[in-house]
Design a protein around this motif. Structure first.
Motif, PDB file in Angstrom:
ATOM      1  N   LEU A   1      41.202  22.221 -93.963  1.00 32.67           N
ATOM      2  CA  LEU A   1      41.478  20.908 -94.547  1.00 32.67           C
ATOM      3  C   LEU A   1      40.319  20.380 -95.372  1.00 32.67           C
ATOM      4  O   LEU A   1      40.497  19.862 -96.466  1.00 32.67           O
ATOM      5  CB  LEU A   1      41.809  19.897 -93.441  1.00 32.67           C
ATOM      6  N   GLY A   2      39.123  20.464 -94.820  1.00 31.85           N
ATOM      7  CA  GLY A   2      37.959  19.916 -95.533  1.00 31.85           C
ATOM      8  C   GLY A   2      37.017  19.225 -94.572  1.00 31.85           C
ATOM      9  O   GLY A   2      37.303  19.093 -93.382  1.00 31.85           O
ATOM     10  N   GLU A   3      35.905  18.766 -95.127  1.00 34.86           N
ATOM     11  CA  GLU A   3      34.808  18.262 -94.290  1.00 34.86           C
ATOM     12  C   GLU A   3      35.148  17.034 -93.464  1.00 34.86           C
ATOM     13  O   GLU A   3      34.524  16.769 -92.451  1.00 34.86           O
ATOM     14  CB  GLU A   3      33.610  17.920 -95.184  1.00 34.86           C
ATOM     15  N   ARG A   4      36.109  16.249 -93.936  1.00 33.32           N
ATOM     16  CA  ARG A   4      36.457  15.036 -93.195  1.00 33.32           C
ATOM     17  C   ARG A   4      37.518  15.300 -92.125  1.00 33.32           C
ATOM     18  O   ARG A   4      38.081  14.361 -91.579  1.00 33.32           O
ATOM     19  CB  ARG A   4      36.873  13.926 -94.157  1.00 33.32           C
ATOM     20  N   ALA A   5      37.747  16.558 -91.836  1.00 33.27           N
ATOM     21  CA  ALA A   5      38.611  16.919 -90.706  1.00 33.27           C
ATOM     22  C   ALA A   5      37.702  17.498 -89.623  1.00 33.27           C
ATOM     23  O   ALA A   5      36.922  18.423 -89.879  1.00 33.27           O
ATOM     24  CB  ALA A   5      39.654  17.942 -91.119  1.00 33.27           C
ATOM     25  N   GLN A   6      37.775  16.913 -88.450  1.00 35.01           N
ATOM     26  CA  GLN A   6      36.875  17.334 -87.375  1.00 35.01           C
ATOM     27  C   GLN A   6      37.629  17.401 -86.049  1.00 35.01           C
ATOM     28  O   GLN A   6      38.723  16.841 -85.914  1.00 35.01           O
ATOM     29  CB  GLN A   6      35.711  16.342 -87.253  1.00 35.01           C
ATOM     30  N   VAL A   7      36.995  18.038 -85.097  1.00 32.68           N
ATOM     31  CA  VAL A   7      37.651  18.272 -83.801  1.00 32.68           C
ATOM     32  C   VAL A   7      37.412  17.083 -82.871  1.00 32.68           C
ATOM     33  O   VAL A   7      36.302  16.536 -82.803  1.00 32.68           O
ATOM     34  CB  VAL A   7      37.096  19.565 -83.167  1.00 32.68           C
ATOM     35  N   LEU A   8      38.461  16.701 -82.163  1.00 33.33           N
ATOM     36  CA  LEU A   8      38.342  15.648 -81.151  1.00 33.33           C
ATOM     37  C   LEU A   8      38.427  16.308 -79.776  1.00 33.33           C
ATOM     38  O   LEU A   8      39.403  16.991 -79.455  1.00 33.33           O
ATOM     39  CB  LEU A   8      39.474  14.623 -81.320  1.00 33.33           C
ATOM     40  N   VAL A   9      37.392  16.107 -78.979  1.00 33.32           N
ATOM     41  CA  VAL A   9      37.327  16.701 -77.646  1.00 33.32           C
ATOM     42  C   VAL A   9      37.741  15.660 -76.609  1.00 33.32           C
ATOM     43  O   VAL A   9      37.017  14.693 -76.367  1.00 33.32           O
ATOM     44  CB  VAL A   9      35.892  17.190 -77.333  1.00 33.32           C
ATOM     45  N   ASP A  10      38.916  15.838 -76.023  1.00 32.70           N
ATOM     46  CA  ASP A  10      39.323  15.004 -74.886  1.00 32.70           C
ATOM     47  C   ASP A  10      38.865  15.773 -73.649  1.00 32.70           C
ATOM     48  O   ASP A  10      39.303  16.905 -73.407  1.00 32.70           O
ATOM     49  CB  ASP A  10      40.841  14.809 -74.913  1.00 32.70           C
ATOM     50  N   THR A  11      37.959  15.148 -72.887  1.00 31.69           N
ATOM     51  CA  THR A  11      37.330  15.914 -71.800  1.00 31.69           C
ATOM     52  C   THR A  11      38.335  16.363 -70.730  1.00 31.69           C
ATOM     53  O   THR A  11      38.057  17.292 -69.981  1.00 31.69           O
ATOM     54  CB  THR A  11      36.182  15.104 -71.147  1.00 31.69           C
ATOM     55  N   GLY A  12      39.504  15.740 -70.709  1.00 27.21           N
ATOM     56  CA  GLY A  12      40.515  16.126 -69.710  1.00 27.21           C
ATOM     57  C   GLY A  12      41.423  17.260 -70.143  1.00 27.21           C
ATOM     58  O   GLY A  12      42.304  17.667 -69.385  1.00 27.21           O
ATOM     59  N   HIS A  13      41.233  17.781 -71.350  1.00 27.75           N
ATOM     60  CA  HIS A  13      42.198  18.731 -71.901  1.00 27.75           C
ATOM     61  C   HIS A  13      41.755  20.191 -71.860  1.00 27.75           C
ATOM     62  O   HIS A  13      41.996  20.939 -72.805  1.00 27.75           O
ATOM     63  CB  HIS A  13      42.522  18.342 -73.347  1.00 27.75           C
ATOM     64  N   HIS A  14      41.085  20.554 -70.787  1.00 31.23           N
ATOM     65  CA  HIS A  14      40.604  21.937 -70.693  1.00 31.23           C
ATOM     66  C   HIS A  14      41.069  22.592 -69.408  1.00 31.23           C
ATOM     67  O   HIS A  14      41.337  21.913 -68.415  1.00 31.23           O
ATOM     68  CB  HIS A  14      39.064  21.962 -70.732  1.00 31.23           C
TER      69      HIS A  14
END
Ligand code: PSV
Ligand code: MN
Length: 390
Positions: A207-220
C-alpha cells in the motif's frame, strides 16, 4: 549534556499519550451474557464525557477512538467540537465490516463483488468521518476468513483485500495513516484473512508508507513472543500502534497489564530501545478492552496506570550496563539488569510526575472521592444504555 535517566523518565511519562476506546465505556459481555451496569452512556456524547473524566484524572488520555456505526452521529464536526470543549480529541476511526448478514463470507475478501463494494464504501465513509473529526488514524480490523478447507481461494481473497485497501488508502488525506490489525482466529476458524503481523505487513508494504501494522496484544497464539515481532516492525518502520489489553486464553480483552505485567514491560522495553517512546514516534498507544464485570471508568484509569507503570520500568532500565553485559556475553548479568528495572516500585515516581503536572497522585482514589460515578448513575437512569453492537 545527555539527559539523565530520571529526567528523561519524567519527561516521557508526562508526555505519554494513551487513547481510550469509546466501546469500553458501553455495556459489554461475552457471547453468553452482557451484564448491564448503572451509569452507562446513552450517546456517543456521554462516552466522551467519560473519556474526558479519565483524561482529567490521568493527564495522559487526551483522545477517544470511535467505532462506526456504534458511534454514528449526524454531525461529526459537532462531536469533535464537543470533545475539544472537554479537553480531548477524537482519535482513531474504527470501521465495522463484521456485524451485518452480508458479511457472512467476509467483507473486502467476500467472493461477491457487491458485498466487497459495500464494505469498501463503508471504509471510504470512515475516511471521510476521519476528515471531519480531524482523526489521523483509520484502524482497520477485518473479521474475514473461512471455516473449512476449500471454502474459498486463500490467494484470491488476499488479492481482493489488496484491491479494496488500495482504494481506501488512495482516498486518505496525507495526514491519515491506515493501521491494519490482525487476529489469529475468531470469528473464523480455518483461515483468517489477516491472521498475523506478517500478512498485515505484506499488505501494508504494497500500500505505501502510511499503511502500518496494528498490534492488538490479545490477538496472538499462546506463547507468541510479542516483543520480538514488535521489534521487527519497529525496525521496518511499520509499527503503527497497539490495541492494549490482556489475555489468558484467547481474545479476553481484560485490563492491560493484568494477566502478564512482565510481558507488557518487555514490549515497552523494546519500544524504548527503538526510541519510540518519544512523543512524535508515531506509535499509537490505544486500549481495546471490555470491562464486563468491573465499572468502566475506574477500569480505564487502572489500565492507564498499568501502562504507565510498565513504561516507567522500561525507562529505568540501565541501558549502559545492559549493553556491557550483552557484549561481554554475561547472560545472567544482562537478565539481571532487566529484572532490576522490572522489580522497581515505580509508583512513587509516577505519583511525583502526577503531582508535578498538577494532578492527584492517586487518580483512582480521586475518582472515587469525586462523586462522578454517583452522578452518572443518577443522571443516566433513563434511556437506552449503549453497548456492544448498539
Ligand atoms: C477485534 O477483536 C477487535 O480487537 C478490533 O479491534 C475491533 O475493532 C475491536 O475488537 C472491537 O470489537
Ligand atoms: Mn483490537
Amino acid at each position: 549534556m545527555n539527559e539523565d535517566t530520571a529526567t528523561r523518565a519524567r519527561r516521557i511519562l508526562r508526555a505519554q499519550r494513551i487513547e481510550t476506546p469509546s466501546w469500553a465505556y458501553g455495556n459489554s459481555g461475552t457471547r453468553f451474557k452482557v451484564f448491564a451496569q448503572a451509569g452507562i452512556p446513552r450517546t456517543p456524547y456521554e462516552k466522551i464525557d467519560d473519556a474526558a473524566k479519565v483524561h482529567e484524572l490521568t493527564g495522559v488520555a487526551p483522545s477517544i477512538a470511535l467505532h462506526i456505526p456504534w458511534d454514528r452521529v449526524d454531525d461529526f464536526g459537532a462531536l469533535a467540537r464537543y470533545a475539544a470543549d472537554r479537553g480531548i480529541a477524537l482519535g482513531a476511526i474504527n470501521p465495522n465490516v463484521f456485524q451485518e448478514d452480508d458479511y457472512r463470507l467476509g467483507s473486502v475478501c467476500n467472493p461477491d463483488p457487491a458485498v466487497r463494494r459495500k464494505a469498501v464504501d463503508h471504509l471510504l465513509e470512515c475516511v471521510e468521518i476521519g476528515r471531519a473529526t480531524g482523526s489521523r488514524v483509520l484502524s482497520v480490523w477485518l473479521a474475514d476468513g473461512t471455516n473449512y478447507a476449500g471454502q474459498d481461494d486463500i490467494r484470491a481473497r488476499q488479492d481482493r483485500m489488496g484491491e479494496a485497501l488500495r482504494e481506501v488508502y488512495d482516498r486518505m488525506p496525507e495526514s491519515m495513516r491506515l493501521l491494519l490489525e490482525y487476529k489469529f482466529f475468531e470469528p473464523h476458524f480455518y483461515t483468517m484473512d489477516v491472521p498475523d503481523w506478517g500478512t498485515s505487513f505484506a499488505q501494508c508494504l504494497r500500500l505505501g508508507e502510511r499503511a502500518q501494522v496494528l498490534v492488538d496484544t490479545g490477538h496472538h497464539a499462546p506463547g507468541t513472543n510479542i516483543e520480538f515481532l514488535v521489534t521487527i516492525l519497529l525496525r521496518e518502520g511499520r509499527l503503527g500502534g497497539f490495541h492494549f489489553n490482556s489475555r489468558n486464553y484467547a481474545d479476553d480483552d481484560l485490563l492491560v497489564g493484568a494477566a502478564d505485567p512482565f510481558q507488557l514491560f518487555r514490549i515497552l522495553h523494546e519500544i524504548e530501545g527503538a526510541g519510540a517512546l518519544e512523543p512524535d514516534s508515531g506509535v499509537e498507544f490505544m486500549l481495546d478492552q471490555c470491562h464486563n464485570l468491573e465499572p468502566k471508568v475506574p477500569a480505564m484509569i487502572r489500565s492507564i496506570m498499568n501502562v504507565q507503570e510498565a513504561t516507567a520500568k522500561a525507562l529505568l532500565v540501565d541501558r549502559a550496563r545492559l549493553g556491557q553485559a550483552q557484549v561481554s556475553g554475561d547472560v545472567l548479568g544482562a537478565h539481571a539488569v532487566l529484572m532490576d528495572a522490572f522489580s522497581t516500585d515505580v509508583r512513587p515516581l509516577l505519583a511525583d510526575v502526577r503531582r508535578d503536572a498538577g494532578l492527584d497522585p492517586d487518580p483512582l482514589a480521586a475518582y472515587h472521592r469525586g462523586g462522578y460515578q454517583q452522578r452518572i448513575e443518577e443522571e443516566r437512569a433513563g434511556g437506552a444504555a449503549m453497548g456492544w453492537g448498539a
